[in-house]
Design a protein around this motif. Structure first.
Motif, PDB file in Angstrom:
ATOM      1  N   GLY A 277       6.707  18.186  -1.257  1.00 43.30           N
ATOM      2  CA  GLY A 277       7.187  16.961  -1.881  1.00 43.30           C
ATOM      3  C   GLY A 277       6.868  15.726  -1.074  1.00 43.30           C
ATOM      4  O   GLY A 277       6.461  14.686  -1.615  1.00 43.30           O
ATOM      5  N   ILE A 278       7.031  15.803   0.254  1.00 44.43           N
ATOM      6  CA  ILE A 278       6.788  14.646   1.118  1.00 44.43           C
ATOM      7  C   ILE A 278       5.336  14.195   1.047  1.00 44.43           C
ATOM      8  O   ILE A 278       5.033  13.006   0.889  1.00 44.43           O
ATOM      9  N   ILE A 306       8.220   0.530  -0.214  1.00 44.02           N
ATOM     10  CA  ILE A 306       9.651   0.445  -0.549  1.00 44.02           C
ATOM     11  C   ILE A 306      10.400   1.763  -0.330  1.00 44.02           C
ATOM     12  O   ILE A 306      11.492   1.764   0.268  1.00 44.02           O
ATOM     13  N   PRO A 307       9.886   2.908  -0.788  1.00 50.01           N
ATOM     14  CA  PRO A 307      10.658   4.144  -0.629  1.00 50.01           C
ATOM     15  C   PRO A 307      11.014   4.483   0.814  1.00 50.01           C
ATOM     16  O   PRO A 307      12.015   5.159   1.073  1.00 50.01           O
ATOM     17  N   TYR A 308      10.217   3.994   1.760  1.00 50.03           N
ATOM     18  CA  TYR A 308      10.401   4.396   3.147  1.00 50.03           C
ATOM     19  C   TYR A 308      11.433   3.538   3.887  1.00 50.03           C
ATOM     20  O   TYR A 308      11.888   3.919   4.962  1.00 50.03           O
ATOM     21  N   VAL A 309      11.787   2.410   3.319  1.00 53.74           N
ATOM     22  CA  VAL A 309      12.877   1.620   3.902  1.00 53.74           C
ATOM     23  C   VAL A 309      14.185   2.395   3.791  1.00 53.74           C
ATOM     24  O   VAL A 309      14.950   2.527   4.756  1.00 53.74           O
ATOM     25  N   GLY A 310      14.432   2.936   2.610  1.00 53.51           N
ATOM     26  CA  GLY A 310      15.619   3.758   2.416  1.00 53.51           C
ATOM     27  C   GLY A 310      15.575   5.024   3.257  1.00 53.51           C
ATOM     28  O   GLY A 310      16.622   5.504   3.731  1.00 53.51           O
ATOM     29  N   ALA A 365      13.378   9.193   0.255  1.00 52.89           N
ATOM     30  CA  ALA A 365      14.348   9.033   1.344  1.00 52.89           C
ATOM     31  C   ALA A 365      15.114  10.326   1.601  1.00 52.89           C
ATOM     32  O   ALA A 365      15.322  10.729   2.751  1.00 52.89           O
ATOM     33  N   LEU A 366      15.527  10.998   0.547  1.00 55.75           N
ATOM     34  CA  LEU A 366      16.277  12.243   0.687  1.00 55.75           C
ATOM     35  C   LEU A 366      15.420  13.354   1.298  1.00 55.75           C
ATOM     36  O   LEU A 366      15.901  14.136   2.129  1.00 55.75           O
TER      37      LEU A 366
END
Length: 458
Positions: A277-278, A306-310, A365-366
């Protein structure tokens, strides 16, 4: 931000040591001084090295935006080339990590960085499907052993009750690399287009590969093979450090014994699904954003970050929660199943970029948070040669997900014309991974004496 993270880690380490110091009659400020030195000497440099490694590993996702059309690569060919890196990596990873225990981390990590940096820069010479495959394979061969070697190296400096938080600092390289790499890679491609007769993606490979060569040379000066060999620790500090870290119990003392344990392979299978998934997001997110109707390179770069800020925020929260409770299994399994649900949600909102990107952001993020805590699990019962080899075996099997996921998405996209089928495949893999991680019970719930005392003080 890096200095704040290291300072924060040092303070947390000190706090956790208070109870242990009461039990061993060692002054708290002695431990504080030791871990402050270790945090500042070890963590920033490893984070920087891993950041460069991650950037060199995934920048092919941005190169695809132009390189694919320049070379006439199909989506299936691109997916195979992106993933073939992990074949070379898998073949040479365990031998590299076992060699580390013989020649030391300093020489091993230096060799790895110089060779992979040079190979990454040579990607500018790709001119056909075959050369693309060959150089991606060689990049995997030369980078093999870096991540598991780094993880093993950290176990020499930090006790297992501190590992999740320490991993959360170093593993920030992934999301930070994506945050920096997304706009940086697209900026280089846009600004250097046709400079010196080279395409923008060729300049990107050249300029992003050279820092690894420089860091490889610097590693020979900066790193010490073991705490006992560190010239910046006093003899008294080395003695105290050995009582804090090296006396912890281990269920396995030899690689042969470790490899007979089915839990090694259960962990590796769960890790395989998580990594699938990553890397699916790392390699295909820019293309997913472009396919949604965004054409500007810089806009794609910023949206892909953006996804990596979270991820950065959630990695810190989850790792500290895991250390505080000395619980790893559910801190990996629950985020993984939630990530699968978020990836599935992104396909529901495929016609709404904001909603789809929100789902992808939470899912990414998860997955990164689960990935961070996962690497605190193997050192719970692997030590010495068993740790070096066992960690490498787990990482080798798991990283094959980095080959399977981009290859599978590329094949399914060529077959169906959209990335939806590929994302659904990743949903299934991550969900299965969550179940496997939940099934992997730790060998013992007994903590080392230091950990119990520290936890009692929190």
């Amino acid at each position: 931000m890096l200095l704040w993270l290291v300072a924060s880690e040092s303070k947390k380490t000190t706090d956790r040591g208070v109870g242990a110091m009461k039990k061993t009659n060692v002054r708290t400020h002695d431990v504080s001084a030791i871990y402050k030195k270790i945090d500042l000497r070890v963590l920033p440099f490893l984070l920087l090295c891993y950041l460069v490694a991650y950037l060199d590993r995934v920048n092919v996702g941005f190169a695809k935006l132009h390189m694919q059309s320049d070379l006439g690569l199909s989506d299936a060919a691109y997916g195979l080339g992106a993933g073939i890196f992990f074949i070379g990596y898998a073949i040479f990873e365990t031998p590299s990590n076992l060699l580390l225990t013989k020649i030391g981390a300093r020489k091993t990590l230096s060799r790895v960085m110089v060779l992979w940096g040079g190979t990454s820069s040579c990607m500018l010479f790709v001119n056909s499907e075959t050369s693309f495959y060959v150089l991606r394979f060689l990049l995997g061969v030369f980078e093999a052993g870096f991540a598991p070697g780094m993880i093993y190296y950290l176990t020499l400096w930090y006790g297992r009750e501190r590992l999740a938080r320490v991993m959360a600092v170093v593993m920030l390289a992934g999301p930070i690399g994506s945050i920096i790499g997304s706009p940086l890679s697209t900026w280089i491609m846009a600004e250097f287009e046709s400079v010196g007769g080279l395409r923008g993606w060729q300049w990107m490979f050249l300029l992003e590969g050279l820092p690894a060569v420089v860091l490889g040379v610097v590693a020979l000066k900066v790193l010490s093979d073991t705490p006992a060999a560190a010239p910046w620790l006093t003899d008294a500090e080395k003695t105290l450090h050995s009582t804090l870290v090296q006396t912890e119990a281990s269920d396995h003392s030899s690689l042969r014994t470790a490899l007979k344990d089915p839990r090694i392979y259960l962990m590796a299978a769960g890790y395989f699904c998580l990594i699938s998934g990553i890397y699916a997001m790392s390699f295909w997110l820019p293309s997913i954003i472009r396919d949604s109707g965004v054409d500007d390179l810089m806009t794609i770069g910023f949206l892909a970050a953006i996804p990596y800020v979270g991820a950065i925020i959630l990695m810190q929260i989850l790792s500290r929660s895991s250390d505080r409770r000395n619980e790893r299994r559910w801190h990996t399994a629950i985020p993984a199943i939630l990530a699968a649900a978020c990836l599935a949600g992104s396909t529901v909102f495929k016609d709404n970029l904001a909603a789809a990107l929100t789902c992808l952001s939470f899912g990414t993020a998860l997955m990164w948070a689960a990935y961070t805590v996962f690497w605190a699990i193997p050192p719970q019962y692997l030590k010495g040669t068993a740790a070096a080899g066992g960690i490498a075996v787990i990482n080798t099997i798991g990283l094959m997900g980095g080959f399977v996921s981009p290859t599978l998405i590329g094949y399914l996209k060529s077959l169906t014309g959209t990335t939806e089928a590929g994302i659904f495949a990743m949903v299934l893999l991550v969900a299965v991974g969550a179940l496997l991680l939940a099934a992997n019970r730790p060998p013992s719930t007994t903590r080392p004496a230091n950990s119990n005392a520290a936890a009692a003080q929190e």
